[in-house]
Design a protein around this motif. Structure first.
Motif, PDB file in Angstrom:
ATOM      1  N   UNK A 126       0.863  -1.180   0.000  1.00  0.00           N
ATOM      2  CA  UNK A 126       0.000   0.000   0.000  1.00  0.00           C
ATOM      3  C   UNK A 126       0.896   1.224   0.000  1.00  0.00           C
ATOM      4  N   UNK A 127       0.517   2.228  -0.766  1.00  0.00           N
ATOM      5  CA  UNK A 127       1.268   3.478  -0.808  1.00  0.00           C
ATOM      6  C   UNK A 127       0.349   4.597  -0.343  1.00  0.00           C
ATOM      7  N   UNK A 128       0.816   5.342   0.647  1.00  0.00           N
ATOM      8  CA  UNK A 128       0.112   6.518   1.166  1.00  0.00           C
ATOM      9  C   UNK A 128       0.832   7.753   0.654  1.00  0.00           C
ATOM     10  N   UNK A 129       0.094   8.772   0.276  1.00  0.00           N
ATOM     11  CA  UNK A 129       0.718  10.030  -0.128  1.00  0.00           C
ATOM     12  C   UNK A 129       0.817  10.936   1.097  1.00  0.00           C
TER      13      UNK A 129
ATOM     14  N   UNK B 218       5.506   9.350  -1.469  1.00  0.00           N
ATOM     15  CA  UNK B 218       4.774   8.134  -1.195  1.00  0.00           C
ATOM     16  C   UNK B 218       5.390   7.451   0.012  1.00  0.00           C
ATOM     17  N   UNK B 219       4.556   6.859   0.842  1.00  0.00           N
ATOM     18  CA  UNK B 219       5.031   6.097   2.001  1.00  0.00           C
ATOM     19  C   UNK B 219       4.471   4.686   1.861  1.00  0.00           C
TER      20      UNK B 219
ATOM     21  N   UNK C 146       4.289   8.448  -8.326  1.00  0.00           N
ATOM     22  CA  UNK C 146       4.808   9.453  -9.277  1.00  0.00           C
ATOM     23  C   UNK C 146       3.660  10.137 -10.018  1.00  0.00           C
ATOM     24  N   UNK C 147       2.635   9.355 -10.390  1.00  0.00           N
ATOM     25  CA  UNK C 147       1.463   9.947 -11.041  1.00  0.00           C
ATOM     26  C   UNK C 147       0.772  10.950 -10.118  1.00  0.00           C
ATOM     27  N   UNK C 148       0.890  10.748  -8.814  1.00  0.00           N
ATOM     28  CA  UNK C 148       0.281  11.650  -7.832  1.00  0.00           C
ATOM     29  C   UNK C 148       1.179  12.840  -7.529  1.00  0.00           C
TER      30      UNK C 148
END
Length: 188
Positions: A85-88, A106-107, A135-137
């Motif tokens: 899971x990636x959190x911004x 990203x975390x 990266x898209x975010x």
């Protein structure tokens, strides 16, 4: 987010209606022998959470735009073989440990690959999907934290391109133990 194929696996973001499968995989992860130092949650705590917790988590992950995205690797037989899971995290805020966040980043959390699928390069494929989404975010880098005693995970993260940043986090629940920050950065 489209799915990518890596060997015998399809790596993709979860859908909102897949909360039961996400819950099952989380419970399997929390039974792993390294779960005590890899996750900030116990199996018992996860088991007592109401289904609505998992439903909301899956729905949030599937939403566009979202501040979090869970990716899974689905084997050819439909089994979910692994997840990240990636959190911004936003620059100018504080992270979960109270440290200032200097970059939009990203975390990575909730990393798990079922034992029978380890060593297949699957973790790299999951990280690639998560990093691409970050990266898209607009993330400037991606980071994760790993327990000092979790050498297996540290090795997997290094193979995926992450390097120690020198930042350490003291764990309250595990006095005297530290987590290391690993980062993956790219040129601006």
């Amino acid at each position: 987010m489209s799915a990518t194929t890596s060997g015998d696996y399809v790596v993709r973001a979860i859908r909102g209606d897949e909360w039961e499968a996400a819950k099952r995989l989380r419970l399997v992860a929390l039974r792993d022998p390294m779960a005590g130092i890899a996750f900030l949650e116990t199996y018992e705590d996860a088991l007592t959470r109401p289904d609505s917790f998992y439903q909301e988590r899956a729905a949030r992950s599937a939403d566009e735009p979202s501040g979090a995205r869970q990716f899974i690797a689905e084997a050819s037989d439909g089994e979910w073989a692994g997840t990240v899971t990636v959190l911004i995290e936003e620059a100018g805020t504080k992270d979960w440990a109270g440290f200032p966040v200097e970059w939009r980043q990203g975390h990575v959390v909730g990393v798990f690959v079922r034992p029978e699928h380890r060593g297949s390069g699957l973790i790299k494929a999951l990280f690639d999907a998560g990093v691409a989404w970050a990266r898209e975010q607009g993330a400037e880098r991606v980071r994760l934290l790993v327990h000092e005693d979790n050498a297996r995970a540290q090795g997997a993260y290094r193979k995926a391109g992450f390097v120690p940043s020198g930042v350490t986090v003291q764990l309250d629940a595990d006095e005297g133990k530290t987590e290391f920050e690993f980062v993956l950065e790219w040129p601006s």
